[in-house]
Design an enzyme around this catalytic site. Structure first.
Site, PDB file in Angstrom:
ATOM      1  N   ILE A 136      19.048 -15.297  -8.243  1.00 43.78           N
ATOM      2  CA  ILE A 136      17.892 -15.246  -7.363  1.00 43.78           C
ATOM      3  C   ILE A 136      18.392 -14.789  -6.002  1.00 43.78           C
ATOM      4  O   ILE A 136      19.579 -14.899  -5.695  1.00 43.78           O
ATOM      5  CB  ILE A 136      17.149 -16.600  -7.267  1.00 43.78           C
ATOM      6  CG1 ILE A 136      18.095 -17.723  -6.836  1.00 43.78           C
ATOM      7  CG2 ILE A 136      16.481 -16.939  -8.581  1.00 43.78           C
ATOM      8  CD1 ILE A 136      17.396 -19.073  -6.665  1.00 43.78           C
ATOM      9  N   ASP A 137      17.494 -14.257  -5.192  1.00 44.66           N
ATOM     10  CA  ASP A 137      17.892 -13.670  -3.917  1.00 44.66           C
ATOM     11  C   ASP A 137      18.481 -14.712  -2.967  1.00 44.66           C
ATOM     12  O   ASP A 137      18.196 -15.906  -3.071  1.00 44.66           O
ATOM     13  CB  ASP A 137      16.693 -13.008  -3.240  1.00 44.66           C
ATOM     14  CG  ASP A 137      16.124 -11.862  -4.052  1.00 44.66           C
ATOM     15  OD1 ASP A 137      16.897 -11.241  -4.806  1.00 44.66           O
ATOM     16  OD2 ASP A 137      14.917 -11.585  -3.926  1.00 44.66           O
ATOM     17  N   LYS A 138      19.243 -14.237  -2.020  1.00 44.57           N
ATOM     18  CA  LYS A 138      19.887 -15.095  -1.015  1.00 44.57           C
ATOM     19  C   LYS A 138      18.872 -16.028  -0.346  1.00 44.57           C
ATOM     20  O   LYS A 138      19.127 -17.231  -0.197  1.00 44.57           O
ATOM     21  CB  LYS A 138      20.572 -14.216   0.032  1.00 44.57           C
ATOM     22  CG  LYS A 138      21.038 -14.932   1.294  1.00 44.57           C
ATOM     23  CD  LYS A 138      21.734 -13.960   2.228  1.00 44.57           C
ATOM     24  CE  LYS A 138      22.049 -14.579   3.583  1.00 44.57           C
ATOM     25  NZ  LYS A 138      20.834 -14.684   4.446  1.00 44.57           N
ATOM     26  N   THR A 140      15.888 -16.882  -1.394  1.00 44.38           N
ATOM     27  CA  THR A 140      15.017 -17.599  -2.335  1.00 44.38           C
ATOM     28  C   THR A 140      15.747 -18.868  -2.760  1.00 44.38           C
ATOM     29  O   THR A 140      16.931 -18.830  -3.057  1.00 44.38           O
ATOM     30  CB  THR A 140      14.710 -16.732  -3.575  1.00 44.38           C
ATOM     31  OG1 THR A 140      14.002 -15.558  -3.165  1.00 44.38           O
ATOM     32  CG2 THR A 140      13.871 -17.495  -4.582  1.00 44.38           C
ATOM     33  N   ARG A 236       8.736 -10.203  -5.160  1.00 43.05           N
ATOM     34  CA  ARG A 236       8.524  -9.711  -3.794  1.00 43.05           C
ATOM     35  C   ARG A 236       7.883  -8.322  -3.804  1.00 43.05           C
ATOM     36  O   ARG A 236       6.978  -8.033  -3.015  1.00 43.05           O
ATOM     37  CB  ARG A 236       9.855  -9.703  -3.045  1.00 43.05           C
ATOM     38  CG  ARG A 236      10.479 -11.086  -2.937  1.00 43.05           C
ATOM     39  CD  ARG A 236      11.942 -11.032  -2.553  1.00 43.05           C
ATOM     40  NE  ARG A 236      12.131 -10.532  -1.199  1.00 43.05           N
ATOM     41  CZ  ARG A 236      13.320 -10.223  -0.687  1.00 43.05           C
ATOM     42  NH1 ARG A 236      14.415 -10.348  -1.433  1.00 43.05           N
ATOM     43  NH2 ARG A 236      13.412  -9.786   0.537  1.00 43.05           N
TER      44      ARG A 236
END
Length: 307
Positions: A136-138, A140, A236
């Site tokens: 998962i993104d930084k 998130t 996103r």
């Protein structure tokens, strides 16, 4: 090998170094500032200072230096281990933590913490991403499956491919979604204007996101999302595409948004079949405190903004 990256400014505002740090999320702002000082960033063909205020249609060429070998070390960084046994672990990643090391974030990542706290990790993805089955993104927060051996890794990866993994997210988006639920089916690929961003493009990979409304506010909507596919930045990109970008998103969202350290997006539920026992496991993680506080503020009579 050094790489030249071309970027065209669209609706971004503010200092050049900050805008680049938002766009190039794999690199730190201090690293980008050093590139500017070294003349590695050209604005419309000319060297520029980091405090330059960008304008629409500015054309940037960023010369990204050749990668240096990374040393991956165990670090005593506190992490929440929701579950673990001899085969798998589930961790609750905080907002702001990168999943695995890169040139822009060589240490203090989730992998560094996993190497410290877990006795074994699968080796399928090499020394840079041991145990990492998905990311998962930084900015998130939320739950991630971790494979502690190669056979478990293979099983979990297969479940992802077969779309039997349950992945549910909670997000706060701009705008008031009138319908109660919906599905976004739109192909995602690399942006034609910025190769570090993703976008809905004709030749992109098939991507499907389901969502339903939890709560409506004056200018925002709290939603639950379920991934059918797992493309980079999928939620996103899809929410921006349908006109409801995620609040706090520095890349895909508007600049006038709620105060935060990143997007209001939380991977709150994950479910999978245990690789050894065959038992179906489901885990949940509550919203982080900053997310809860923001919702409490929105429930007050007057919404607040980060001007």
């Amino acid at each position: 090998m050094a790489e030249n990256l071309e970027i065209t400014i669209t609706n971004e505002q503010g200092r050049l170094d900050k805008v680049l740090a938002d766009r190039l999320s794999n690199y730190s702002r201090s690293q980008i500032q050093q590139w500017v000082k070294d003349g590695q960033v050209l604005l419309n063909g000319q060297k520029v200072k980091g405090n330059y205020k960008v304008r629409p249609n500015d054309h940037l060429i960023v010369r990204i230096p050749e990668d240096k070998p990374l040393e991956i070390n165990a670090c005593d960084i506190p992490i929440e281990i929701v579950y673990q046994d001899q085969d798998v672990a589930v961790v609750n990643k905080p907002q702001g933590m990168v999943v695995h090391p890169s040139q822009g974030h060589p240490t203090h990542t989730l992998v560094n913490a996993l190497l410290f706290y877990l006795d074994h990790l699968s080796a399928i993805n090499g020394v840079i991403r041991p145990g990492i089955v998905h990311r998962i993104d930084k900015d998130t927060s939320g739950l991630l499956m971790i494979a502690k051996n190669d056979s478990s890794h293979t099983s979990l990866a297969q479940q992802l491919q077969e779309k039997t993994i349950l992945r549910e997210y909670t997000a706060l988006v701009h705008g008031n979604i009138k319908h109660q639920k919906g599905t976004v089916t739109a192909p995602i690929g690399r942006s034609h204007t910025d190769r570090k961003m993703q976008d809905v493009v004709d030749n992109g990979k098939h991507a499907v996101t389901h969502f339903s409304v939890i709560e409506r506010f004056t200018n925002f909507t709290l939603i639950k999302l379920q991934l059918e596919t797992g493309r980079t930045h999928q939620i996103r990109v899809h929410m921006k595409y349908i006109g409801y970008p995620i609040a706090g998103d520095p890349v895909y969202g508007p600049k006038k948004t709620l105060a935060s350290n990143g997007q209001f997006l939380h991977a709150g539920t994950i479910g999978f079949t245990h690789p050894t026992s065959g038992k179906r496991l489901t885990f949940e993680a509550s919203l982080p405190e900053n997310f809860k506080k923001t919702l409490a503020k929105l429930r007050e009579p007057i919404d607040f903004f980060n001007e």
